[in-house]
Design a protein around this motif. Structure first.
Motif, PDB file in Angstrom:
ATOM      1  N   PRO A   1       0.819  -1.215   0.000  1.00  0.00           N
ATOM      2  CA  PRO A   1       0.000   0.000   0.000  1.00  0.00           C
ATOM      3  C   PRO A   1       0.853   1.266   0.000  1.00  0.00           C
ATOM      4  O   PRO A   1       2.026   1.238   0.369  1.00  0.00           O
ATOM      5  N   PRO A   2       0.252   2.378  -0.412  1.00  0.00           N
ATOM      6  CA  PRO A   2       0.976   3.646  -0.374  1.00  0.00           C
ATOM      7  C   PRO A   2       1.354   4.009   1.058  1.00  0.00           C
ATOM      8  O   PRO A   2       0.748   3.519   2.008  1.00  0.00           O
ATOM      9  N   ASP A   3       2.344   4.893   1.191  1.00  0.00           N
ATOM     10  CA  ASP A   3       2.873   5.262   2.508  1.00  0.00           C
ATOM     11  C   ASP A   3       2.702   6.761   2.765  1.00  0.00           C
ATOM     12  O   ASP A   3       3.650   7.534   2.638  1.00  0.00           O
ATOM     13  N   PRO A   4       1.489   7.201   3.126  1.00  0.00           N
ATOM     14  CA  PRO A   4       1.256   8.627   3.370  1.00  0.00           C
ATOM     15  C   PRO A   4       2.158   9.226   4.449  1.00  0.00           C
ATOM     16  O   PRO A   4       2.473  10.420   4.385  1.00  0.00           O
ATOM     17  N   ALA A   5       2.591   8.437   5.418  1.00  0.00           N
ATOM     18  CA  ALA A   5       3.483   8.976   6.462  1.00  0.00           C
ATOM     19  C   ALA A   5       4.791   9.466   5.846  1.00  0.00           C
ATOM     20  O   ALA A   5       5.348  10.483   6.287  1.00  0.00           O
ATOM     21  N   ALA A   6       5.272   8.788   4.830  1.00  0.00           N
ATOM     22  CA  ALA A   6       6.508   9.228   4.158  1.00  0.00           C
ATOM     23  C   ALA A   6       6.275  10.533   3.411  1.00  0.00           C
ATOM     24  O   ALA A   6       7.150  11.405   3.382  1.00  0.00           O
ATOM     25  N   TRP A   7       5.104  10.696   2.816  1.00  0.00           N
ATOM     26  CA  TRP A   7       4.812  11.935   2.101  1.00  0.00           C
ATOM     27  C   TRP A   7       4.699  13.104   3.075  1.00  0.00           C
ATOM     28  O   TRP A   7       5.094  14.223   2.756  1.00  0.00           O
ATOM     29  N   ALA A   8       4.124  12.849   4.249  1.00  0.00           N
ATOM     30  CA  ALA A   8       3.916  13.904   5.243  1.00  0.00           C
ATOM     31  C   ALA A   8       5.226  14.537   5.684  1.00  0.00           C
ATOM     32  O   ALA A   8       5.248  15.689   6.115  1.00  0.00           O
ATOM     33  N   ALA A   9       6.309  13.804   5.575  1.00  0.00           N
ATOM     34  CA  ALA A   9       7.615  14.323   5.979  1.00  0.00           C
ATOM     35  C   ALA A   9       8.203  15.288   4.946  1.00  0.00           C
ATOM     36  O   ALA A   9       9.225  15.927   5.204  1.00  0.00           O
ATOM     37  N   ILE A  10       7.561  15.414   3.795  1.00  0.00           N
ATOM     38  CA  ILE A  10       8.048  16.292   2.719  1.00  0.00           C
ATOM     39  C   ILE A  10       7.352  17.638   2.839  1.00  0.00           C
ATOM     40  O   ILE A  10       6.124  17.723   2.725  1.00  0.00           O
ATOM     41  N   ASP A  11       8.118  18.696   3.065  1.00  0.00           N
ATOM     42  CA  ASP A  11       7.537  20.032   3.240  1.00  0.00           C
ATOM     43  C   ASP A  11       7.190  20.712   1.918  1.00  0.00           C
ATOM     44  O   ASP A  11       6.210  21.452   1.843  1.00  0.00           O
ATOM     45  N   ASP A  12       8.003  20.504   0.896  1.00  0.00           N
ATOM     46  CA  ASP A  12       7.789  21.169  -0.392  1.00  0.00           C
ATOM     47  C   ASP A  12       6.490  20.658  -1.034  1.00  0.00           C
ATOM     48  O   ASP A  12       6.363  19.455  -1.278  1.00  0.00           O
ATOM     49  N   PRO A  13       5.522  21.552  -1.305  1.00  0.00           N
ATOM     50  CA  PRO A  13       4.227  21.112  -1.828  1.00  0.00           C
ATOM     51  C   PRO A  13       4.325  20.322  -3.138  1.00  0.00           C
ATOM     52  O   PRO A  13       3.673  19.295  -3.291  1.00  0.00           O
ATOM     53  N   ALA A  14       5.129  20.793  -4.065  1.00  0.00           N
ATOM     54  CA  ALA A  14       5.241  20.118  -5.366  1.00  0.00           C
ATOM     55  C   ALA A  14       5.875  18.740  -5.210  1.00  0.00           C
ATOM     56  O   ALA A  14       5.399  17.765  -5.804  1.00  0.00           O
ATOM     57  N   ARG A  15       6.916  18.660  -4.420  1.00  0.00           N
ATOM     58  CA  ARG A  15       7.587  17.376  -4.226  1.00  0.00           C
ATOM     59  C   ARG A  15       6.691  16.389  -3.480  1.00  0.00           C
ATOM     60  O   ARG A  15       6.646  15.206  -3.792  1.00  0.00           O
ATOM     61  N   ARG A  16       5.969  16.893  -2.465  1.00  0.00           N
ATOM     62  CA  ARG A  16       5.040  16.014  -1.728  1.00  0.00           C
ATOM     63  C   ARG A  16       3.975  15.474  -2.672  1.00  0.00           C
ATOM     64  O   ARG A  16       3.667  14.277  -2.665  1.00  0.00           O
TER      65      ARG A  16
ATOM     66  N   ALA B   1       1.232  10.603 -16.249  1.00  0.00           N
ATOM     67  CA  ALA B   1       0.027  10.932 -15.486  1.00  0.00           C
ATOM     68  C   ALA B   1       0.375  11.748 -14.248  1.00  0.00           C
ATOM     69  O   ALA B   1      -0.291  12.745 -13.942  1.00  0.00           O
ATOM     70  N   VAL B   2       1.427  11.349 -13.539  1.00  0.00           N
ATOM     71  CA  VAL B   2       1.857  12.093 -12.352  1.00  0.00           C
ATOM     72  C   VAL B   2       2.267  13.504 -12.745  1.00  0.00           C
ATOM     73  O   VAL B   2       1.870  14.486 -12.102  1.00  0.00           O
ATOM     74  N   ALA B   3       3.053  13.637 -13.812  1.00  0.00           N
ATOM     75  CA  ALA B   3       3.503  14.962 -14.259  1.00  0.00           C
ATOM     76  C   ALA B   3       2.320  15.840 -14.657  1.00  0.00           C
ATOM     77  O   ALA B   3       2.272  17.027 -14.309  1.00  0.00           O
ATOM     78  N   ALA B   4       1.356  15.273 -15.373  1.00  0.00           N
ATOM     79  CA  ALA B   4       0.192  16.046 -15.807  1.00  0.00           C
ATOM     80  C   ALA B   4      -0.631  16.535 -14.623  1.00  0.00           C
ATOM     81  O   ALA B   4      -1.020  17.705 -14.557  1.00  0.00           O
ATOM     82  N   MET B   5      -0.892  15.655 -13.661  1.00  0.00           N
ATOM     83  CA  MET B   5      -1.699  16.046 -12.508  1.00  0.00           C
ATOM     84  C   MET B   5      -0.947  17.017 -11.599  1.00  0.00           C
ATOM     85  O   MET B   5      -1.529  17.967 -11.078  1.00  0.00           O
ATOM     86  N   THR B   6       0.349  16.806 -11.429  1.00  0.00           N
ATOM     87  CA  THR B   6       1.153  17.730 -10.623  1.00  0.00           C
ATOM     88  C   THR B   6       1.149  19.106 -11.268  1.00  0.00           C
ATOM     89  O   THR B   6       0.948  20.124 -10.595  1.00  0.00           O
ATOM     90  N   ASP B   7       1.338  19.127 -12.584  1.00  0.00           N
ATOM     91  CA  ASP B   7       1.361  20.404 -13.319  1.00  0.00           C
ATOM     92  C   ASP B   7       0.012  21.102 -13.217  1.00  0.00           C
ATOM     93  O   ASP B   7      -0.053  22.316 -12.998  1.00  0.00           O
ATOM     94  N   LEU B   8      -1.069  20.363 -13.358  1.00  0.00           N
ATOM     95  CA  LEU B   8      -2.411  20.945 -13.245  1.00  0.00           C
ATOM     96  C   LEU B   8      -2.613  21.612 -11.886  1.00  0.00           C
ATOM     97  O   LEU B   8      -3.066  22.753 -11.811  1.00  0.00           O
ATOM     98  N   VAL B   9      -2.253  20.912 -10.843  1.00  0.00           N
ATOM     99  CA  VAL B   9      -2.437  21.462  -9.493  1.00  0.00           C
ATOM    100  C   VAL B   9      -1.553  22.685  -9.309  1.00  0.00           C
ATOM    101  O   VAL B   9      -2.009  23.726  -8.801  1.00  0.00           O
ATOM    102  N   LEU B  10      -0.280  22.582  -9.690  1.00  0.00           N
ATOM    103  CA  LEU B  10       0.653  23.691  -9.472  1.00  0.00           C
ATOM    104  C   LEU B  10       0.261  24.918 -10.275  1.00  0.00           C
ATOM    105  O   LEU B  10       0.305  26.049  -9.756  1.00  0.00           O
ATOM    106  N   ARG B  11      -0.134  24.755 -11.525  1.00  0.00           N
ATOM    107  CA  ARG B  11      -0.523  25.894 -12.367  1.00  0.00           C
ATOM    108  C   ARG B  11      -1.807  26.549 -11.840  1.00  0.00           C
ATOM    109  O   ARG B  11      -1.919  27.765 -11.823  1.00  0.00           O
ATOM    110  N   SER B  12      -2.752  25.736 -11.438  1.00  0.00           N
ATOM    111  CA  SER B  12      -4.026  26.274 -10.958  1.00  0.00           C
ATOM    112  C   SER B  12      -3.915  26.867  -9.571  1.00  0.00           C
ATOM    113  O   SER B  12      -4.709  27.731  -9.209  1.00  0.00           O
ATOM    114  N   GLY B  13      -2.965  26.384  -8.821  1.00  0.00           N
ATOM    115  CA  GLY B  13      -2.798  26.864  -7.454  1.00  0.00           C
ATOM    116  C   GLY B  13      -1.993  28.144  -7.334  1.00  0.00           C
ATOM    117  O   GLY B  13      -1.872  28.701  -6.254  1.00  0.00           O
ATOM    118  N   ARG B  14      -1.451  28.620  -8.439  1.00  0.00           N
ATOM    119  CA  ARG B  14      -0.644  29.857  -8.407  1.00  0.00           C
ATOM    120  C   ARG B  14      -1.502  31.089  -8.333  1.00  0.00           C
ATOM    121  O   ARG B  14      -2.552  31.209  -8.830  1.00  0.00           O
TER     122      ARG B  14
END
Length: 188
Positions: free
Chosen positions: A71-86, A175-188
């Protein structure tokens, strides 16, 4: 363990294995107690002796299936402060899980309305917690945070992954790049 106790445990495990097989091939909405009993080679009454209700059977089925997954490991993601990297790390991990569990997850999400109430609410709560975690580092005005949370919720949806990677044949990285880009562009 006595021979009787071993037989009881073997029967219980056959029922759980049958439930995993039925849910993975037909889906929970078609996974009647009769179908599971037949697949396990037991009577419906035997299924009910081991699992008094659908919730108990579905929980055992889910636990058994998940034990064979990574399964995915959300606890590992939580340790990442940078929004884009997380976000990128979380989506990569989540999409890998979706890919690896695609047959079962397709049936589970397709038949979500037919799941026992506790299992359905648990699935929904888990999905919301993942989206909340990945959207959390984004700051800004309330309207911006609302937009980011909606887009992250869309990006983390099993159906979004399935549309991008299965229906439209994108690679996981695309798919990851497209969704990350969508969120980052829209969130600016």
């Amino acid at each position: 363990m006595t021979r009787r106790a071993e037989q009881v445990e073997e029967t219980r495990q056959r029922i759980v294995d049958a439930a995993v097989e039925v849910h993975g091939t037909l889906g929970p909405s078609a996974g009647s107690i009769s179908a599971i009993a037949e697949r396990a080679g037991v009577t419906r009454l035997t299924v009910y002796r081991h699992f008094p209700d659908d919730e108990a059977l579905f929980a055992a089925c889910s636990a058994h299936w998940l034990a064979g997954q990574h399964p995915p490991d959300p606890a590992a993601w939580a340790a990442i402060d940078d929004p884009a990297r997380r976000l990128e790390t979380g989506l990569t991990d989540l999409y890998r899980f979706y890919r690896d569990g695609q047959p079962m997850l397709t049936n589970i999400y397709r038949d979500k309305a037919a799941l026992p109430a506790g299992s359905r609410s648990g699935l929904e709560a888990n999905d919301a917690a993942i989206a909340d975690l990945l959207a959390a580092p984004f700051d800004g005005a309330a309207e911006r945070r609302r937009l980011v949370r909606a887009l992250v919720g869309h990006a983390t949806s099993f159906w979004t992954w399935r549309s991008l990677c299965v229906d439209h044949d994108l690679t996981q990285a695309q798919a990851v790049a497209a969704m990350t880009d969508l969120v980052l562009r829209s969130g600016r």
